[in-house]
Design a protein around this motif. Sequence first.
Motif, mmCIF file in Angstrom:
data_model
loop_
_atom_site.group_PDB
_atom_site.id
_atom_site.type_symbol
_atom_site.label_atom_id
_atom_site.label_comp_id
_atom_site.label_asym_id
_atom_site.label_seq_id
_atom_site.Cartn_x
_atom_site.Cartn_y
_atom_site.Cartn_z
ATOM 1 N N ASP A 260 -10.124 -7.479 0.004
ATOM 2 C CA ASP A 260 -8.915 -8.045 -0.613
ATOM 3 C C ASP A 260 -7.793 -7.022 -0.485
ATOM 4 O O ASP A 260 -7.895 -5.912 -1.001
ATOM 5 C CB ASP A 260 -9.178 -8.353 -2.088
ATOM 6 C CG ASP A 260 -8.021 -9.046 -2.786
ATOM 7 O OD1 ASP A 260 -6.895 -9.032 -2.237
ATOM 8 O OD2 ASP A 260 -8.237 -9.589 -3.880
ATOM 9 N N ARG A 261 -6.713 -7.390 0.204
ATOM 10 C CA ARG A 261 -5.605 -6.462 0.418
ATOM 11 C C ARG A 261 -4.907 -6.050 -0.876
ATOM 12 O O ARG A 261 -4.210 -5.038 -0.902
ATOM 13 C CB ARG A 261 -4.573 -7.077 1.366
ATOM 14 C CG ARG A 261 -4.659 -6.534 2.782
ATOM 15 C CD ARG A 261 -3.426 -6.870 3.596
ATOM 16 N NE ARG A 261 -3.184 -8.288 3.675
ATOM 17 C CZ ARG A 261 -3.726 -9.098 4.589
ATOM 18 N NH1 ARG A 261 -4.565 -8.611 5.484
ATOM 19 N NH2 ARG A 261 -3.453 -10.376 4.596
ATOM 20 N N SER A 262 -5.084 -6.817 -1.934
ATOM 21 C CA SER A 262 -4.394 -6.495 -3.187
ATOM 22 C C SER A 262 -5.150 -5.477 -4.027
ATOM 23 O O SER A 262 -4.656 -5.045 -5.079
ATOM 24 C CB SER A 262 -4.181 -7.773 -4.008
ATOM 25 O OG SER A 262 -5.431 -8.304 -4.455
ATOM 26 N N HIS A 268 -6.165 -0.307 1.636
ATOM 27 C CA HIS A 268 -6.348 -1.758 1.571
ATOM 28 C C HIS A 268 -5.194 -2.530 2.208
ATOM 29 O O HIS A 268 -5.405 -3.487 2.953
ATOM 30 C CB HIS A 268 -6.528 -2.204 0.119
ATOM 31 C CG HIS A 268 -7.814 -1.758 -0.486
ATOM 32 N ND1 HIS A 268 -9.025 -2.333 -0.173
ATOM 33 C CD2 HIS A 268 -8.079 -0.760 -1.370
ATOM 34 C CE1 HIS A 268 -9.989 -1.722 -0.848
ATOM 35 N NE2 HIS A 268 -9.444 -0.766 -1.588
ATOM 36 N N GLN A 269 -3.969 -2.119 1.912
ATOM 37 C CA GLN A 269 -2.825 -2.911 2.358
ATOM 38 C C GLN A 269 -2.678 -2.894 3.874
ATOM 39 O O GLN A 269 -2.132 -3.834 4.456
ATOM 40 C CB GLN A 269 -1.533 -2.421 1.691
ATOM 41 C CG GLN A 269 -0.372 -3.378 1.892
ATOM 42 C CD GLN A 269 0.826 -3.039 1.012
ATOM 43 O OE1 GLN A 269 0.689 -2.410 -0.025
ATOM 44 N NE2 GLN A 269 2.000 -3.459 1.432
#
Length: 364
Positions: A260-262, A268-269
Amino acid sequence: MKNDGMPKAVYIIAEAGVNHNGSLDMARRLIEVAAQAGADAVKFQTFKAEKLVTADAEKAAYQKKMAGTDDFQLDMLRKLELDAADHISLIECCHDNRIEFLSTPFDMESLELLANQFDLSRIKIPSGEITNGPLLLQAARTGKPIILSTGMSTLADVEAALAVLAFGYLNAEGEPSPALFHSDYSSSRGQALLRDKVVLLHCTTEYPAPFSEVNLQAMDTLKAAFGLPVGFSDHTAGIAIALAAAARGATIVEKHFTLDRSLPGPDHQASVEPSELMELVRGIRQIEQAIGCGLKSPAASERKNMAIARKSLIASRPIKCGETFTEENLGIKRPGDGISPMQYWNWLGKKADRNYRQDERIGE
């Protein structure tokens, strides 16, 4: 590509890195996602925080943005360490999911753990360690194939690293020196070992990397300069550039991914999510099929369309036997199962040997 059995197809590394956020359960889930996507390997990062950074080492700008500014690199990295027991668990998980386990060592102790205790099939050296001569030397002395990332590097940096690797491969023991590095790098045996053992990865060490600074043509430069297989470690947003690298001839494509990019954390981003990773793998496999052999000839699937899409010489109006073929009565239309229009000029001035109806193919 030879390189100790590495497949000729693009070798896809799903880079989990530290996107497990220190959670073994999350790390296992990342392995499952990489396997389900069809990646060849899932890669983590192995380090001892105290051996990697000084107590006052500041975070990179992207790390401050993604992981907060309230601590130093050391504090952040301590939370992301994987110990030996964690590695055993993850290696078993990879075995169960039929995907290769890889990890990047950032210090000597971690290299020893991966290469000797866990006997990984190959060692990935990250861009930040390309000037770490002692680590490069020890990595080569394991005798294992090496994937060397070249972010932030000049050709001179890459050559210097390869010289250390050549010496290490040729000398399991012995006192290292710049002169011996150069001598072994220049030798035919040293060059042969590098060709057999080393893959260079072009990359841009920024998270995410700006498209305008990717410079995929540098892959060609690396290949021409060193004669080694070349791949691409992608830090851009999305999957377009990784696909372009595969189409351009990358033998390895490495891509950061996350659940999950968040999620909080430094990487992560700049990572793709599970559905994007799956799309990337599928796209690369399609590209492999599309590359072909380079011979320009009709494909099997298009042969049946040749007569439909091409044209033939036809009578553009009724023509009587003995009448001369002219620009007024000789036409060109589909289908293409008659005389090729490339013969048009040869037929001008000839006399018809029989009557032709309008639209009838000439020569039938």
